[in-house]
Structure formats: C-alpha cells, structure tokens
Design an enzyme around this catalytic site. Structure first.
Site, PDB file in Angstrom:
ATOM      1  N   GLY A 102       0.747  -1.155   0.040  1.00 18.62           N
ATOM      2  CA  GLY A 102       0.063  -0.152  -0.100  1.00 18.62           C
ATOM      3  C   GLY A 102       0.750   1.247  -0.090  1.00 18.62           C
ATOM      4  N   ARG A 139      -2.404   8.588   3.563  1.00 19.04           N
ATOM      5  CA  ARG A 139      -2.671   9.450   4.819  1.00 19.04           C
ATOM      6  C   ARG A 139      -1.562   9.826   5.379  1.00 19.04           C
ATOM      7  NH1 ARG A 139      -7.039   6.396   8.300  1.00 19.04           N
ATOM      8  NH2 ARG A 139      -6.619   4.694   7.023  1.00 19.04           N
ATOM      9  N   GLY A 194       3.065  -4.955   7.185  1.00 17.77           N
ATOM     10  CA  GLY A 194       4.113  -4.084   7.179  1.00 17.77           C
ATOM     11  C   GLY A 194       4.206  -2.821   7.830  1.00 17.77           C
ATOM     12  N   ASN A 205      45.341  17.374  10.480  1.00 17.04           N
ATOM     13  CA  ASN A 205      45.307  15.923   9.912  1.00 17.04           C
ATOM     14  C   ASN A 205      45.263  15.790   8.480  1.00 17.04           C
ATOM     15  OD1 ASN A 205      42.637  16.664  10.200  1.00 17.04           O
ATOM     16  ND2 ASN A 205      42.208  14.441  10.827  1.00 17.04           N
TER      17      ASN A 205
END
Ligand code: UD1
Ligand code: MG
Length: 454
Positions: free
Chosen positions: A11, A15, A101, A384
């Site tokens: 999906g 929203r 999910g 460095n």
C-alpha cells in the site's frame, strides 16, 4: 511444520502525506517494515514473502540485507489479492503467518504462539477490543461466543458496528486451507476488493476450527495510517523502553524525555538526565551519569564515567571514570582510556586518549594517538588533512601541549616534551625537550599610536 511468513506491504499509505512509502517511515529510528521483518526472522521461518507494490524498488532495497523474498503486486486489489500473491511460492504443507508491514510492534512470542496454534490445523486470528473500533473489521461471534465472521466497517450493519472486538489483520493458518479458500474469495462488498477476512466465514462453512489470541497491549497490534498514529506509537514504545530501563535500576530524570532508537544496556546505578537520545547499540557501565541533551550512538561508556550536558558520541569507546563535556563531541573511532578528560568544544575523531590525559577546552584531535598523562591545552588543533590525504599525530606519555598550538601531521611529540603556546609544530619534538614555533615578540618602547586622518 515449516513456517512461511507473508508480510503485506504494497500500500501507498496516502494519509501519511509523504513521498516515502508508509512502511519505510521510522519508528524508534528503524523503518516499520524492518521491525516486522526482524520479528519474522526471530520465528526462523523457512521463507518470508513480502508483498510490495507502491514504490517497490525503494521498499525492496530497505529489506535487501534480510533473507526475504519480495513479490510484486502491481495493483492493490485488496488484502485477499495481496495474500494470494504472497502465497504463490508457499509450500503445500507449510503453516502461514500473515503480518502487516505497517504494524511494527508485534511481539515475536505472540506471533510464535499463534503459529503453534495454527500448527494444530486451525485458523488463528489476532483480535483486540477497542473503545473506538471505527474503521476496523469487526469480529462477529455467535451465541456460544464462537467466531463466525469478520465484517468490514463499510459492510457492517448498525448492530455489527457496535462490536468492539476487532480484527488486527494478523492471522495464522495451514497453507493447505488458504489454498482452498483463496479461489473462493469474491469482491462483492462495499469496496469491491478481495478481503482476506472472508476466509473466516469459509472456515466456519468448512468446519475448520477457529481460535484467537489477544495482545497484552493494544499498541502491539496497532497499525499506522497517519503521522499522528506514528507519533503516538513512538511515544508508547519509548515509554516501554523507559519502564524497562527503570526496572533494571536505571534512574531516569523524566521517563517521557528519553528516546532509545536501538538497544541500550545499563549497569547498576546509572543516571540519565532529560532529553537524551540513544541510537544503535549503547552500553552504559555501573554508575555512569549522563547529563541532559546528550546523543549517544553505538558507544560503550565504562563504569563511573561522568558525561555532562550536550555531549555527542558516535562509535566511541569510553573507559572508566572519564569526565566528558559539557559540549564534547566524540566522533567515530574515538577511544578513551580510564580517567581521561574531554571538555567543552572538544572534537575527537579516530583518536586514542591514554589514561588520565586531558583535552579540556576548544580542541580538535583527529587521527591522533595520545599517551598517558598528557595535557592538551585550550585551542590545540591537529592538522590531519592536507586537502587530499590524512596523516596521524602521535603525542607520547607526559607531554604538554601549550594552548593554541597547531600540530601539523604527520608529527610526533616525544614523551615528556613541551610545546610552547601558539606554536605551529611541523617537525618531531624529541622527548623531554621544549619546542617553540611562533613569531618572536618585539616590544617597541614609546611607539606613537596612529591618529585619525582628516
Ligand atoms: C484490514 C482488514 C480489517 C482490519 C484492519 C486492521 C481486510 C479486508 N480488512 O482493513 O479487518 O481490521 O486491516 O488494520 O483485510 N495491502 C496490500 N495490498 C492490497 C491491500 C492492502 O499490500 O491490495 C496492505 C496495506 O498496505 C496494509 C494492509 O495490507 O498494510 C492492510 O490493508 P488496508 O487497506 O489498510 O486494510 P484495512 O481496510 O485497514
Ligand atoms: Mg489499514
């Protein structure tokens, strides 16, 4: 019986109002789908099939490191259609667990208990009773209290809408039952979709036993549909983390102001002040004190260390009884031996600080090895990087670096050596010697001050 898991993740999640697929939105710093896939892995299934659809490449990438099989659902024609696609490669004699999910916090033990019941040749539903059941599929029971059907909100009668027990969507069943039911699903409902929930009435018709389980907390089976629900679930999850840490004896100044995005292990008598964020794997030893507003990622801090406000750690190892902050930044590859001190506005990277050594103010130490008992003065910089390559700085035991010094790597400061304040050191300083590398001061007596020009 071999377990195969089907995860529905096709999906879009309209929203959420986001370009990111819903299942990749993060809870506790981790995409929801990874929570689900990792829970599934704990059950040691023979296979996990993830049904992807919307932005499938992005979703597939997010689980690419896991032993899962992504199957593509081109059109979202309903949960029944999605399960049909997910079940395509499932072995005939498997037990199927169906997960969503976008339901990130399902406990593995509960899923295992459902699978164990389904192994007994039953259809097993996960239901929960809600004060407000609006929008969910309702569990319809007969007079004996046995489950007869699931009716979706849009198809429910007024009486059915009053039912508060809902379908979480999570189910387990023998694959052979599902195979028999899938071809019988029909889209003759209010949404013209294939509903997986129709298998319940089919099980009743076929005389298959239906069992159900319920979660300890409704949040464990809560799906996320919008940002508000995601935030609410995040807060609940964090509250659980805080409760568990306090159960282990940690003192948390405000349990509503701590975020654990990973795993935090604590020794005894740990104190954590407000607004701290812990990411990845963090270990705090006995008596560690973390001041307010600290961010600690993938770091171990040994017993007795005091961390003051607003300090940030990433991939660091901190020894016992160190004193850090406020406003310290320990970047990846930092290792502090016991009793080291790193004070305000000090940044370290790939740097080892030996026992009792101190860098207390405004300093950058990158790619540096510092011995024991070294004092690094305010404003010291290890240079460095030459714009192309990085080089190391070595500062041996007992050296003293005067304030505002630049140590141009590669360079070695010998044991017991002293660097005069404001020096730019480009050559090795031998042990026990003093190096001064700065412009000489000249004083001009009676110097006339400039006057304003007309
Ligand atoms: C579904 C259940 C409902 C339950 C609710 C719990 C059905 C018919 N209804 O309703 O009983 O109370 O979940 O949240 O099953 N998906 C796909 N492909 C599709 C359709 C859906 O992958 O073709 C995925 C969605 O991305 C989502 C999940 O399946 O993760 C559920 O789908 P959704 O449309 O949200 O179902 P609901 O109407 O909420
Ligand atoms: Mg839904």
């Amino acid at each position: 019986m071999a377990l195969e898991v089907i995860v529905l993740a096709a999906g879009q999640g309209t929203r959420m109002r986001s370009s990111l697929p819903k299942v990749l939105h993060k809870l506790a710093g981790k995409p929801m789908l990874l929570h689900v896939a990792e829970t599934a892995q704990q059950l040691q299934p023979a296979a996990t099939h993830i049904v992807v659809g919307h932005k499938s490449e992005v979703v597939q990438d997010a689980v690419a490191h896991l032993p899962v099989n992504c199957v593509y659902q081109a059109e979202q024609l309903g949960t029944g259609h999605a399960v049909g696609i997910g079940a395509r490669d499932v072995a005939e004699d498997a037990t199927i667990l169906m997960m969503y999910g976008d339901v990130p916090l399902m406990p593995a033990e509960l899923m295992q208990a459902m699978v164990d019941k389904a192994d007994q040749q039953q259809l097993v539903l996960l239901t929960v009773t809600l004060d407000n059941a609006h929008g969910y599929g309702r569990i319809v029971r007969n007079n004996q209290g046995n489950i007869e059907a699931i009716v979706e909100q849009k198809d429910a009668s007024i009486e059915q809408q009053a039912i508060q027990e809902i379908n979480t969507g999570i189910m387990a069943m023998p694959a052979k039952f599902l195979r028999a039911w899938l071809p019988r699903l029909q889209a003759n409902n209010a949404q013209n979709e294939l509903y997986i929930t129709d298998v319940v009435a089919m099980a009743v018709a076929d005389g298959i036993a239906i069992d159900f389980m319920q979660p300890e907390f409704a949040q464990q089976t809560q799906g996320v549909n919008d940002q508000l629900q995601l935030a609410e679930l995040e807060r609940w999850y964090q509250q659980q983390q805080a409760t568990s840490l306090m159960g282990q004896g940690a003192q948390i100044a405000d349990p509503s102001r701590i975020d654990v995005r990973g795993e935090l292990s604590v020794g005894s008598d740990v104190f954590i002040d407000v607004n701290c964020v812990f990411e990845g794997q963090v270990n705090l030893g006995d008596g560690v004190h973390i001041g307010p507003n600290c961010v600690v990622k993938d770091t171990s801090i040994a017993a007795g260390t005091m961390v003051k406000a607003n300090s940030v750690f990433e991939d660091a190892i901190v020894g016992e009884d160190c004193d850090i902050g406020p406003f310290a930044r320990l970047r990846p590859g930092t290792e502090l031996a016991a009793q080291a001190k790193v004070g305000n506005f000090v940044e370290t990277k790939k740097t080892y600080l030996g026992k009792g050594s101190k860098a207390n103010h405004f300093t950058y130490l990158g790619d540096t090895s510092v011995g024991e008992g070294v004092n690094i003065g305010a404003g010291t910089i290890t240079c460095n990087y030459d714009g192309v390559n990085k080089f190391r700085t070595q500062i041996d035991d007992g050296a003293f670096i005067g304030s505002n010094s630049s140590l141009v790597a590669p360079v070695v400061i010998g044991a017991g050596a002293t660097v005069g304040a404001g020096s730019t050191v480009t050559k090795e300083v031998p042990a026990d010697s003093l190096a001064i590398a700065r412009g000489k001061q000249r004083n001009m007596a009676g110097w006339p001050k400039p006057t304003k020009q007309k």
